[in-house]
Scaffold this motif. Structure first.
Motif, PDB file in Angstrom:
ATOM      1  N   ILE A   1       0.860  -1.181   0.000  1.00 29.22           N
ATOM      2  CA  ILE A   1       0.000   0.000   0.000  1.00 29.22           C
ATOM      3  C   ILE A   1       0.896   1.231   0.000  1.00 29.22           C
ATOM      4  O   ILE A   1       1.733   1.400   0.889  1.00 29.22           O
ATOM      5  N   THR A   2       0.729   2.082  -1.020  1.00 24.04           N
ATOM      6  CA  THR A   2       1.511   3.308  -1.148  1.00 24.04           C
ATOM      7  C   THR A   2       0.578   4.499  -1.041  1.00 24.04           C
ATOM      8  O   THR A   2      -0.472   4.531  -1.679  1.00 24.04           O
ATOM      9  N   HIS A   3       0.944   5.491  -0.245  1.00 20.37           N
ATOM     10  CA  HIS A   3       0.135   6.690  -0.078  1.00 20.37           C
ATOM     11  C   HIS A   3       0.609   7.771  -1.039  1.00 20.37           C
ATOM     12  O   HIS A   3       1.791   8.078  -1.126  1.00 20.37           O
ATOM     13  N   PHE A   4      -0.328   8.337  -1.781  1.00 19.21           N
ATOM     14  CA  PHE A   4      -0.023   9.447  -2.675  1.00 19.21           C
ATOM     15  C   PHE A   4      -0.309  10.757  -1.951  1.00 19.21           C
ATOM     16  O   PHE A   4      -1.304  10.872  -1.240  1.00 19.21           O
ATOM     17  N   ALA A   5       0.553  11.759  -2.174  1.00 19.17           N
ATOM     18  CA  ALA A   5       0.254  13.099  -1.655  1.00 19.17           C
ATOM     19  C   ALA A   5      -0.870  13.672  -2.497  1.00 19.17           C
ATOM     20  O   ALA A   5      -0.734  13.835  -3.697  1.00 19.17           O
ATOM     21  N   THR A   6      -1.999  13.958  -1.888  1.00 20.22           N
ATOM     22  CA  THR A   6      -3.184  14.328  -2.656  1.00 20.22           C
ATOM     23  C   THR A   6      -3.050  15.669  -3.351  1.00 20.22           C
ATOM     24  O   THR A   6      -3.742  15.945  -4.321  1.00 20.22           O
ATOM     25  N   GLU A   7      -2.157  16.522  -2.891  1.00 17.21           N
ATOM     26  CA  GLU A   7      -2.025  17.828  -3.537  1.00 17.21           C
ATOM     27  C   GLU A   7      -1.037  17.791  -4.684  1.00 17.21           C
ATOM     28  O   GLU A   7      -1.284  18.315  -5.756  1.00 17.21           O
ATOM     29  N   SER A   8       0.104  17.152  -4.469  1.00 19.13           N
ATOM     30  CA  SER A   8       1.138  17.170  -5.501  1.00 19.13           C
ATOM     31  C   SER A   8       1.026  16.007  -6.455  1.00 19.13           C
ATOM     32  O   SER A   8       1.532  16.047  -7.555  1.00 19.13           O
ATOM     33  N   GLY A   9       0.370  14.934  -6.022  1.00 20.77           N
ATOM     34  CA  GLY A   9       0.279  13.758  -6.864  1.00 20.77           C
ATOM     35  C   GLY A   9       1.508  12.889  -6.806  1.00 20.77           C
ATOM     36  O   GLY A   9       1.620  11.919  -7.522  1.00 20.77           O
TER      37      GLY A   9
END
Length: 573
Positions: free
Chosen positions: A336-344
């Motif tokens: 499971i990898t988390h993406f930064a929702t603002e920068s992508g």
């Protein structure tokens, strides 16, 4: 000069995998840099490299099994190994699609590797990849694969002509991807996944023709090639597709006319997590899983078959995506990898790194739990699925420590572990590789690990503990063969001590007792037994009793290893 293949035989497949890995290794940083779709997380080149690395390792394993023979493996064995290796090692959206492309090809090439079969294989591969993607989008690797398949069609063509045509068709399609996908046009780049596929096809051209393809800009006489955004051409990366400073060289209609099947707003917020796992499940369960995951998120790709599947999806609720897999079958190797929702961009929000950690490869779920309780970061090596170096590097990163002790627990993983350690060192992590050759040696090393003492002192103590542990395992002979203990027949129980066959027996309990007696004849203070999931507790009790009655002052500990290759692992310290 090596003889060039008239068809794609096992040796050619091996060469193809090796050359593809080299090509992606050279170009993965550049491919990462142009990765803007579906998530601008800058890892497409790396994911493709790790996927091909796993495929190449699986093919090498097939050849290693034939080292004592006089002939090369069958083509069917090589292409199936390639496809299976890619499936279990697939990384990211692009790697998952590549795994399905290779699987589609393998289904045809297993029956023949001539020009006609290869042409059909490319067609089947492109179709299989599209079917695996929940919502296919043009201007991506799917478009490039389809173009390669279409270009390879034709009657009475030689193998060299087919592979060259497929490569040329893919390269031309790649140059057009910014016209089809608006996000690529705005960024001034070609599709990263498609560019990686061109590299893989270029390696196929070299494997078949003996020459790496070298192409100039795709501009004919009297045509001017204009870089996107007015950039200047700075080189010819993967597949000869020119990339200008800050963009890609394209020709044809103006960029930005709109994709054929693309979300209108690709720059907006997207799902927060990428979820990937292998899944053991039946076909009908996977059909329901696709429907459920499609409702949870996007970028859904499910590839595989014959009971083993690779699942990739972007979601906001990572737990729900994993739970869906649990309902469908048995998921494992969950990432499971988390993406930064603002920068992508892919980010990992973590606390200050620990001073020291241990990363250990284990052969089953049971030992994974044991080692995790002891504070180690684990990598499970399932039967027939050895971890690639990328997986070990990921584990070192997950350990999140300044110093890491790596325990591969398998002599065959020595080079893989060394490559992972070297990669981690380039990232600033101090890594020591303790060359453990069996899980019981890893257990012994972990037992003496003390994170509070000096790093070198700790590594020396762990190395000494592993070295003082003799190891053995029981295995079932698959065929008649010569061994150091004599000739065995298919179905015999083999007792391997320190990697060599020392005992040939008729059943597990009797063979285990003989192996224990031989090992304890040289002395010992502690016996470690690791039982496979199908071994009854009664056998462990009987072996404990055997040790207790025959060898005074020798203790025995028993662990459940879960689903592992060997029914019994034995260690003597």
């Amino acid at each position: 000069m090596p003889q060039l293949p008239d068809d794609l035989d096992a040796v050619a497949v091996r060469t193809w995998c090796s050359l593809a890995l080299e090509a992606l290794g050279r170009e993965r940083a550049e491919i990462d840099a142009i990765n803007v779709y579906p998530i601008a997380d800058g890892d497409t080149g790396t994911n493709l490299y790790l996927t091909v690395e796993s495929a190449a390792a699986a093919v090498e394993a097939v050849f290693a099994a034939h080292e004592t023979g006089t002939t090369a493996p069958a083509t069917a064995d090589a292409v199936r190994a390639m496809a299976h290796g890619a499936l279990i090692g697939a990384r990211g959206n692009s790697g998952t699609i590549l795994a399905q492309l290779l699987r589609g090809m393998a289904g045809v090439l297993a029956d023949g590797g001539d020009a006609a079969h290869l042409s059909l294989a490319l067609t089947r591969a492109a179709a299989a990849a599209r079917q695996a993607v929940a919502h296919p989008v043009e201007g991506t690797v799917l478009t490039v694969a389809t173009a390669a398949a279409e270009a390879a069609q034709g009657d009475e063509r030689e193998l060299r002509a087919v592979v060259s045509a497929a490569y040329e068709g893919a390269r031309a399609a790649l140059a057009r991807t910014p016209e089809q996908l608006a996000v690529l046009g705005r960024a001034g780049v070609v599709d990263a996944g498609g560019r990686g596929l061109v590299a893989v096809l270029g390696a196929l051209v070299e494997a078949v023709t003996g020459q790496a393809p070298v192409w100039g800009p795709r501009t004919g006489p009297g045509k001017a090639a204009a870089p996107v955004d007015g950039g200047s051409v700075v080189g010819l990366p993967v597949g000869g597709v020119p990339v200008p400073a800050g963009g890609a060289l394209v020709e044809g209609p103006p960029v930005g006319e709109g994709p054929l099947d693309c979300p209108e707003d690709l720059d907006g917020g997207g799902p927060a997590f990428e979820v990937i796992y292998l899944l053991e499940a039946r076909d009908e369960q996977v059909d329901r899983l696709r429907t459920r995951l499609d409702a949870l998120g996007d970028s859904l790709v499910v590839v595989g078959g014959d009971g083993l599947w690779h699942v990739h999806v972007h979601v906001d609720d990572a737990g729900a995506a994993v739970e869906a897999g649990v309902e469908a079958g048995r998921p494992y190797r969950i990432r499971i990898t988390h993406f930064a929702t603002e920068s992508g961009h892919d980010v990992r929000v973590q606390a200050e790194p620990a001073q020291r950690a241990v990363v250990v490869v284990v052969p089953g779920d049971g030992l994974a739990g044991l080692c995790t309780e002891a504070g180690a970061t684990t990598v499970i090596a399932r039967p027939g699925e050895p971890p690639a170096s990328g997986e070990l590097v990921d584990a070192i990163r997950r350990a999140h420590a300044r110093e890491v002790v790596l325990l591969p627990n398998d002599a065959a993983l020595r080079h893989t572990a060394a490559a992972a350690a070297e990669q981690a060192r380039t990232e600033g992590v101090r890594v020591a590789l303790v060359p453990t050759r069996a899980a019981v040696q890893g257990i012994a090393a972990l037992a003496v690990h003390e994170p509070d003492r000096g790093f070198d002192e700790d590594v020396v103590a762990m190395t000494a503990a592993a070295g003082a542990t003799r190891y053995a395992e029981l295995a079932v002979a698959e065929r008649q063969s010569w061994t150091m203990a004599g000739i065995c027949q298919a179905g015999d129980i083999l007792g391997l001590i320190d990697g060599d066959v020392a005992v040939i027996g008729a059943d597990v309990p009797a063979t285990a007792r003989t192996v224990l007696d031989r090992m304890l004849a040289a002395g010992g203070e502690l016996v470690t037994l690791v039982l496979g999931e199908d071994v009854p507790d009664a056998m462990a009790d009987a072996l404990e009793e055997h040790v207790r009655e025959g060898y005074l002052a020798v203790d025995t500990v028993v662990y459940r290893g879960g689903h592992q290759r060997a029914p019994l692992l034995i260690g003597v310290e």
